[in-house]
Design a protein around this motif. Sequence first.
Motif, PDB file in Angstrom:
ATOM      1  N   SER A   1       0.852  -1.199   0.000  1.00 12.34           N
ATOM      2  CA  SER A   1       0.000   0.000   0.000  1.00 12.34           C
ATOM      3  C   SER A   1       0.881   1.240   0.000  1.00 12.34           C
ATOM      4  CB  SER A   1      -0.932   0.008   1.218  1.00 12.34           C
ATOM      5  OG  SER A   1      -0.203   0.274   2.388  1.00 12.34           O
ATOM      6  N   ASP A   2       0.247   2.391  -0.158  1.00  8.33           N
ATOM      7  CA  ASP A   2       0.900   3.703  -0.046  1.00  8.33           C
ATOM      8  C   ASP A   2       1.921   3.972  -1.151  1.00  8.33           C
ATOM      9  OD1 ASP A   2      -0.008   2.811   2.756  1.00  8.33           O
ATOM     10  OD2 ASP A   2       0.192   4.975   2.952  1.00  8.33           O
ATOM     11  N   SER A   3       1.405   4.341  -2.304  1.00 10.76           N
ATOM     12  CA  SER A   3       2.255   4.601  -3.468  1.00 10.76           C
ATOM     13  C   SER A   3       2.154   6.048  -3.916  1.00 10.76           C
ATOM     14  CB  SER A   3       1.817   3.697  -4.617  1.00 10.76           C
ATOM     15  OG  SER A   3       0.419   3.847  -4.825  1.00 10.76           O
TER      16      SER A   3
ATOM     17  N   GLY B   1      -4.894   1.300   0.012  1.00 12.90           N
ATOM     18  CA  GLY B   1      -4.968   2.723   0.332  1.00 12.90           C
ATOM     19  C   GLY B   1      -3.769   3.579   0.028  1.00 12.90           C
ATOM     20  N   ASP B   2      -4.056   4.893  -0.056  1.00  6.54           N
ATOM     21  CA  ASP B   2      -3.066   5.924  -0.379  1.00  6.54           C
ATOM     22  C   ASP B   2      -2.343   5.610  -1.682  1.00  6.54           C
ATOM     23  OD1 ASP B   2      -3.969   7.101   1.885  1.00  6.54           O
ATOM     24  OD2 ASP B   2      -2.029   7.298   2.861  1.00  6.54           O
ATOM     25  N   LEU B   3      -3.137   5.306  -2.688  1.00  9.99           N
ATOM     26  CA  LEU B   3      -2.584   5.094  -4.023  1.00  9.99           C
ATOM     27  C   LEU B   3      -2.001   6.394  -4.552  1.00  9.99           C
ATOM     28  CD1 LEU B   3      -5.214   3.128  -3.646  1.00  9.99           C
ATOM     29  CD2 LEU B   3      -4.905   2.782  -6.081  1.00  9.99           C
TER      30      LEU B   3
ATOM     31  N   GLY C   1      -7.682   4.697   1.220  1.00  7.85           N
ATOM     32  CA  GLY C   1      -7.011   5.227   2.406  1.00  7.85           C
ATOM     33  C   GLY C   1      -7.388   6.691   2.572  1.00  7.85           C
ATOM     34  N   ASN C   2      -6.674   7.372   3.478  1.00  7.16           N
ATOM     35  CA  ASN C   2      -7.012   8.781   3.704  1.00  7.16           C
ATOM     36  C   ASN C   2      -6.703   9.660   2.496  1.00  7.16           C
ATOM     37  OD1 ASN C   2      -4.386   7.915   4.816  1.00  7.16           O
ATOM     38  ND2 ASN C   2      -4.023  10.109   5.070  1.00  7.16           N
ATOM     39  N   HIS C   3      -5.660   9.305   1.723  1.00  8.47           N
ATOM     40  CA  HIS C   3      -5.323  10.159   0.581  1.00  8.47           C
ATOM     41  C   HIS C   3      -6.323  10.057  -0.565  1.00  8.47           C
ATOM     42  CE1 HIS C   3      -1.568  12.320   1.457  1.00  8.47           C
ATOM     43  NE2 HIS C   3      -1.514  11.432   2.425  1.00  8.47           N
ATOM     44  N   GLU C   4      -7.217   9.089  -0.495  1.00 10.37           N
ATOM     45  CA  GLU C   4      -8.295   9.035  -1.491  1.00 10.37           C
ATOM     46  C   GLU C   4      -9.396  10.035  -1.132  1.00 10.37           C
ATOM     47  OE1 GLU C   4      -6.503   6.147  -0.728  1.00 10.37           O
ATOM     48  OE2 GLU C   4      -5.649   6.375  -2.721  1.00 10.37           O
TER      49      GLU C   4
ATOM     50  N   PRO D   1     -13.257  10.545  12.184  1.00  2.26           N
ATOM     51  CA  PRO D   1     -11.790  10.666  12.191  1.00  2.26           C
ATOM     52  C   PRO D   1     -11.108   9.509  11.458  1.00  2.26           C
ATOM     53  CG  PRO D   1     -12.591  10.049  14.374  1.00  2.26           C
ATOM     54  CD  PRO D   1     -13.807  10.247  13.505  1.00  2.26           C
ATOM     55  N   HIS D   2      -9.906   9.765  10.999  1.00  4.62           N
ATOM     56  CA  HIS D   2      -8.994   8.774  10.428  1.00  4.62           C
ATOM     57  C   HIS D   2      -9.008   7.520  11.311  1.00  4.62           C
ATOM     58  CE1 HIS D   2      -5.490   7.602   8.118  1.00  4.62           C
ATOM     59  NE2 HIS D   2      -4.679   7.607   9.160  1.00  4.62           N
ATOM     60  N   ALA D   3      -9.249   6.365  10.723  1.00  6.98           N
ATOM     61  CA  ALA D   3      -9.100   5.045  11.376  1.00  6.98           C
ATOM     62  C   ALA D   3     -10.313   4.560  12.156  1.00  6.98           C
ATOM     63  CB  ALA D   3      -7.874   4.993  12.292  1.00  6.98           C
TER      64      ALA D   3
ATOM     65  N   LEU E   1      -7.167  -3.126   6.121  1.00  9.47           N
ATOM     66  CA  LEU E   1      -7.658  -1.750   6.140  1.00  9.47           C
ATOM     67  C   LEU E   1      -6.438  -0.840   6.169  1.00  9.47           C
ATOM     68  CD1 LEU E   1      -9.240  -0.941   9.647  1.00  9.47           C
ATOM     69  CD2 LEU E   1      -7.139  -2.170   9.246  1.00  9.47           C
ATOM     70  N   HIS E   2      -6.637   0.392   5.761  1.00 10.92           N
ATOM     71  CA  HIS E   2      -5.473   1.259   5.596  1.00 10.92           C
ATOM     72  C   HIS E   2      -4.761   1.557   6.915  1.00 10.92           C
ATOM     73  CE1 HIS E   2      -2.910   4.148   3.703  1.00 10.92           C
ATOM     74  NE2 HIS E   2      -3.332   5.109   4.478  1.00 10.92           N
ATOM     75  N   THR E   3      -5.527   1.716   7.974  1.00  9.43           N
ATOM     76  CA  THR E   3      -4.961   2.248   9.216  1.00  9.43           C
ATOM     77  C   THR E   3      -4.687   1.142  10.234  1.00  9.43           C
ATOM     78  OG1 THR E   3      -7.217   2.530   9.986  1.00  9.43           O
ATOM     79  CG2 THR E   3      -6.181   4.442   8.975  1.00  9.43           C
TER      80      THR E   3
ATOM     81  N   GLY F   1      -1.580  -0.270   6.160  1.00  6.99           N
ATOM     82  CA  GLY F   1      -0.652   0.636   5.486  1.00  6.99           C
ATOM     83  C   GLY F   1      -0.536   1.905   6.304  1.00  6.99           C
ATOM     84  N   ASP F   2      -0.605   3.046   5.646  1.00  7.60           N
ATOM     85  CA  ASP F   2      -0.586   4.367   6.279  1.00  7.60           C
ATOM     86  C   ASP F   2       0.823   4.752   6.712  1.00  7.60           C
ATOM     87  OD1 ASP F   2      -2.031   6.642   6.764  1.00  7.60           O
ATOM     88  OD2 ASP F   2      -2.667   6.082   8.780  1.00  7.60           O
ATOM     89  N   GLU F   3       1.548   3.815   7.347  1.00  9.53           N
ATOM     90  CA  GLU F   3       2.937   4.076   7.727  1.00  9.53           C
ATOM     91  C   GLU F   3       3.829   3.559   6.606  1.00  9.53           C
ATOM     92  OE1 GLU F   3       2.808   4.299  12.414  1.00  9.53           O
ATOM     93  OE2 GLU F   3       2.974   2.229  11.737  1.00  9.53           O
TER      94      GLU F   3
HETATM   95 FE   LIG Z   1      -2.534   7.058   4.948  1.00 12.37          FE
END
Ligand SMILES: [Fe+2]
Length: 630
Positions: free
Chosen positions: A264-266, A304-306, A342-345, A443-445, A475-477, A535-537
């Motif tokens: 994740s996270d690209s 997430g966070d593509l 993820g959050n960046h979506e 909130p996030h998560a 899940l992303h978080t 992901g996320d981290e």
């Molecule tokens: Fe994230």
Amino acid sequence: MKNSFTLVLFLLLSGSLLSQNAEIKIPDSYSNIIRKGENLYFKNPVNGRLAPQKVAHPFEQIQNLAVMPTGTKTGIDFDFKNSSFTGTIYYGLFSSQPQKYAYPVYFKKSAVIKNGKAEINLKETAGRYDIAGWEKTGQMKLGYRIVNARGVILYDGKINIKGKGPFTPDLTITEGPLVNILSENGAVISFETNKLCQPDIVVNGKKYNNPSETGLHHEIKLSGLEADKSYRYTVHYGNYSETYSFKTAPREGSRTAFTFAYASDSRKANGGGERNIYGVNAYILKRMAVLAAKEKAVFMQFTGDLINGYSSSIGQQRLEYANWKSTVEPYWHYMPFVIAPGNHEAFLKVFDNGSHYGISVDNFPFDNVSAEKVFADEFVNPQNGPTTEDGAYYDPDKKTTDFPSYKETAYYYVYDNIAMVILNSNYWYTPSVSQIPLTGGNPHAYIMDNQLEWLKKTLAKLQNDDRIDHIFVTLHTPAFPNAGHGGDDMWYHGNNQIRPWVNGKPVKKGIIERRDQFLNLLINQNPKVLALLCGDEHNYTRMLINDNTPRYPKGYKKPEVKLTRGLWQITNGSAGAPYYGLQKMPWTNFVKEYTTQHALMLFDVDGKKVTLRVINPDTFEKIETVVLTK
Ligand SMILES: [Fe+2]
């Protein structure tokens, strides 16, 4: 999934904001968002100040860059309709030789973009440069890359061109075909064309199409195939055809040996070049896809966070999604990439209160422009998830739609003897926790009630299914942040006050209580759950969660959950986003492996045995191999 009509509606929406606003109902789930005349505002409840809605209108939007070129006697011309746009177009032919993973090879010359216009001379690609054979056939496929004056790669396009001079740009598959929703008897093939057409797909002499579909976005369901078998599929569109292949899933519970990939996270990163193809770290992401294909992964789960996202401009968000998809497209022709948000979506409605980010909430009307809807339009995912948070005890009006749809953002699928359960932990997401009591939002998560209830039912069903040996929840978080997100995810420095606010009121359960309910489901109630994939981290972190894992803040007054066994939490947001170092958390001693190397996780599933191999996709260095046990 989307239809072309929604796309047109989106583009109209961004162009006629004012007249649209007059008809938009402000969801009752929010507070302090008001309409005055045709404008929407955030009204500060303390000082009464109004913050007007603000929409970004960057040039970098899909409709400004994925433009149809015009043909000329000697080649093609691009007109980006922006006199201040300068840059370069690199271009090259696709070879006519059969090639599994096809890329254009860039020609030795490039074209200058000046005053928003560029000319490409295709006659120069004749003779010893004509790898497409266009001089003989009058057909070529051209790949091109649009780069701005600062060297940022904005968009990679492709176009079929007919003629030997004059040249004419023609009907083209501009995105895809992509293999989605793989099952034991078929798949859904999706693609975009640059002109209206009614394509079909032929498999083993049988023709599949979707007669109602004559637009630009196409989804064709292939069915009635045999399990665990490779099939060639040929997409016919206009006078063109393209052939690829995919393998159906084994019969559920047949316990064949297979490998799947996870990352994740690209989103974009520093370093220049392909580490930022507008919004996406295409360099690392592509390496992830290459390694997954080399290792014969049957699918890649990507959670997430593509993209960089967080936009309020639909065309900008869509450009970033297009860049993500084109990066892995040569591989996605053959194996599914299964995508979660993820959050960046985030796709936001923003009110300008003078602060850097403004007051931001999930965009509405939810049915047209929520982050969830934009995401669902971009990807083709199973529709077996929760519906919405409407109907929960905190729903302010049981008769109206006050929350976005979960459709295609939370769902599950089964492959042989494993199940993958995908959650949306950035549903109805308000990015700023300090702003949540003012506007409302999640909130996030935080996993809201209806989604948690769906998770409970889904896990129980899979737990009781004899064909399934292992359940993965993704899940992303992370439940336990370790490196970068100690201040949020499901911890927030141990602050259980963090929770969604709906219609001016906080919900009953705080983030720590909700995390505990989540852990109780995964660990205590459903022993088939093997790992939590997050992901996320932006690193790789493998951590053991068990009853000895310290997990409460000092002085925590709420009931504490006892954990009856161990569970692996594996965080792998290492697909290209900027790195984070390890943080000191109460549970740091339970981290068994950590690296900032880019890492692809490969799960070798062989009946009851699951071996995780982790490899750097850039260097092929082995990071670790571990047998995962419950
Ligand atoms: Fe994230």
